[in-house]
Design an enzyme around this catalytic site. Structure first.
Site, PDB file in Angstrom:
ATOM      1  N   SER A   1      40.983  35.283  36.093  1.00  0.00           N
ATOM      2  CA  SER A   1      41.715  34.146  35.378  1.00  0.00           C
ATOM      3  C   SER A   1      41.285  32.851  35.796  1.00  0.00           C
ATOM      4  O   SER A   1      41.628  31.824  34.893  1.00  0.00           O
ATOM      5  CB  SER A   1      42.918  34.625  35.380  1.00  0.00           C
TER       6      SER A   1
ATOM      7  N   LYS B   1      50.971  38.030  26.998  1.00  0.00           N
ATOM      8  CA  LYS B   1      49.894  36.851  26.650  1.00  0.00           C
ATOM      9  C   LYS B   1      49.374  36.831  25.150  1.00  0.00           C
ATOM     10  O   LYS B   1      50.271  36.376  24.295  1.00  0.00           O
ATOM     11  CB  LYS B   1      48.625  37.008  27.569  1.00  0.00           C
TER      12      LYS B   1
ATOM     13  N   HIS C   1      43.861  39.511  30.147  1.00  0.00           N
ATOM     14  CA  HIS C   1      43.624  38.260  29.682  1.00  0.00           C
ATOM     15  C   HIS C   1      42.388  38.728  28.720  1.00  0.00           C
ATOM     16  O   HIS C   1      41.698  37.824  28.465  1.00  0.00           O
ATOM     17  CB  HIS C   1      42.858  37.260  30.787  1.00  0.00           C
TER      18      HIS C   1
HETATM   19  C1  LIG Z   1      49.393  38.017  33.561  1.00  0.00           C
HETATM   20  C2  LIG Z   1      48.807  39.002  34.044  1.00  0.00           C
HETATM   21  C3  LIG Z   1      49.322  40.065  34.598  1.00  0.00           C
HETATM   22  C4  LIG Z   1      50.981  39.988  34.738  1.00  0.00           C
HETATM   23  O1  LIG Z   1      51.553  40.212  33.451  1.00  0.00           O
HETATM   24  P1  LIG Z   1      53.151  40.349  33.029  1.00  0.00           P
HETATM   25  O2  LIG Z   1      53.210  41.155  31.919  1.00  0.00           O
HETATM   26  O3  LIG Z   1      53.509  38.664  32.598  1.00  0.00           O
HETATM   27  O4  LIG Z   1      53.735  40.777  34.203  1.00  0.00           O
HETATM   28  C5  LIG Z   1      48.854  41.102  35.248  1.00  0.00           C
HETATM   29  N1  LIG Z   1      47.598  41.170  35.544  1.00  0.00           N
HETATM   30  C6  LIG Z   1      46.662  40.355  34.874  1.00  0.00           C
HETATM   31  C7  LIG Z   1      45.303  40.540  35.231  1.00  0.00           C
HETATM   32  C8  LIG Z   1      47.372  39.116  34.239  1.00  0.00           C
HETATM   33  O5  LIG Z   1      46.481  38.238  33.730  1.00  0.00           O
END
Ligand SMILES: *Cc1c(COP(=O)(O)O)cnc(C)c1O
Length: 424
Positions: free
Chosen positions: A184, A243, A212
């Site tokens: 990310s 997301k 992502h």
């Molecule tokens: C955003 C993200 C998470 C966390 O997700 P949530 O549902 O907000 O807990 C986990 N792994 C990755 C790779 C992320 O980018």
């Protein structure tokens, strides 16, 4: 007793502040979107730092579905899934996710952090080995720590090192390679084809956290396994609903039937944490419907990303987080750029410069971006991470580039030519 402890806490906070690492939260006064209100600016600002890749966070039909879910199923479940926390929308969402991802079954968690927190301990024991990319998300790192399996770490996307770690783990009962689908801070894809090849060669399983990517990467939005044509070869997928898939909350583990069946029996965050709220589940179902049919939004997202990259390169900005880094990492080519676009401010003064430029962009141009510096990214590799969305218009993208150019010009009074930042 608290007195001494409080001194310890305030000392720690002061050290964080002195290192320039205090995170301050901006308060948004509107729904999440391409344009938002913030309490520190009179007018709306253009938002380039959300994970709202498809613009569904304030999408009317998603909001309406959440309202309908609230009316039909109430505010909360007040229970975990296996006691009395399962309603039709929960099982519907699991089935719809499985259908979308092309997997056998899916288990819902309150977040992907919880999904990653529960998946390893439940599936792997002390006889097993977990082989993890060094840049994996914090929740994978924590989840792996909670399991009793032997832990191996390989350099980011470095297939020679992955092979070496697989060799080192050769005597394990089961081996699982764990990677983010997209890293990310760099907007870089994991080389999934090569990872799956090594998994086959060494008899290992593959787990991909596609948070992502799910919803917008790959022709059908099914994520990095689709992009690289390895959907059948990935054993375990984790991901977030927080997301692209509406952006509310919730996460999942998806994959083979027996994996999901065992997680329902053993995954601690599933067994001991409340069900996702019905309105969130209903909204996520509507978001997933839109995503399954949203080739237009995906195309818009790619077009915005390509436009931003082209204009920024033309303006002389450095968009390559790997420039000058000695590494054997495999970086997949021939795929569309990821909407995470790091604008690099390398060198000693880079962190300060990135901060100043981001401040200037918000204050003077109403463009909201976030700078990242050590320890979130390597020393000397400070950057402003821009995240494009399908909700942006091409004028929004141009406004963002113009804000970068204006901020750089304003910063040029500070003798930055010393550190190799070109001025136009
Ligand atoms: C955003 C993200 C998470 C966390 O997700 P949530 O549902 O907000 O807990 C986990 N792994 C990755 C790779 C992320 O980018």
């Amino acid at each position: 007793m608290y007195g001494a402890f409080e001194t310890h806490l305030t000392d720690t906070l002061a050290a964080i502040e002195a290192a320039g690492l205090t995170k301050r939260e901006r308060v948004i006064t509107t729904p999440q979107g391409a344009q938002i209100g913030v309490t520190t600016a009179a007018d709306g600002v253009l938002n380039f730092c959300a994970n709202n890749y498809l613009g569904l966070a304030d999408e009317a039909s998603v909001v309406a579905a959440a309202h309908a879910g609230l009316d039909a199923y109430g505010f909360g479940m007040a229970s975990v899934r296996f006691i009395c926390g399962t309603q039709a929308p929960h099982t519907d969402l699991e089935a719809r996710l499985s259908e979308f991802l092309g997997t056998h079954d899916t288990i819902l968690f309150s977040s992907c952090f919880d999904a990653n927190g529960g998946v390893f301990e439940a599936l792997f024991g002390p006889e097993d080995a977990i082989i993890s990319d060094e840049l994996n998300h914090a929740s994978l790192i924590d989840g792996i720590r909670l399991s009793k399996a032997a832990r191996y770490r390989y350099r980011n996307a470095d297939m020679a090192d992955l092979a070496a770690q697989l060799e080192a783990a050769a005597s394990a009962r089961f081996k699982v390679i764990v990677t983010d689908g997209v890293f990310s801070m760099d907007g870089a894809y994991a080389p999934l084809r090569e990872i799956c090849d090594l998994a086959d060669a060494h008899g290992a399983l593959v787990l991909v956290d596609d948070s992502h990517a799910v919803g917008f990467v790959g022709g059908g939005g099914r994520g990095t396994p689709e992009l690289f044509g390895v959907a059948e070869r990935v054993d375990i997928l984790t991901g977030t609903l927080g997301k692209a898939l509406g952006g509310a909350s919730g996460g999942y583990v998806s994959g083979h039937q027996a994996i999901v069946d065992l997680l329902r029996q053993r995954a601690r965050p599933y067994l001991f944490s409340n069900s996702v709220a019905p309105s969130v589940v209903a909204g996520s179902l509507a978001a997933l419907d839109l995503v399954a049919g949203s080739a237009d939004a995906r195309a818009r997202l790619v077009a915005n990303t390509e436009l931003f990259r082209a204009l920024m390169a033309e303006a002389g900005f450095d968009l390559d987080p790997f420039a000058g880094v000695a590494s054997d990492a495999v970086r997949p080519t021939g795929v569309p750029p990821h909407p995470i676009t790091p604008v690099m401010f390398p060198g000693e003064e880079g962190a300060r410069l990135a901060g100043r430029i981001a401040d200037h962009m918000l204050r003077e141009s109403g463009v909201y971006v976030i700078p990242f510096s050590f320890p979130v990214v390597p020393r000397g590799k400070a950057r402003i991470r821009v995240q494009l969305s399908a909700a942006h218009s091409s004028d929004d993208v141009r406004a963002c580039v113009a804000a970068f150019v204006a901020a750089r010009a304003a910063a040029s009074g500070h003798s930055l030519s010393d550190i190799g930042i070109p001025f136009t």
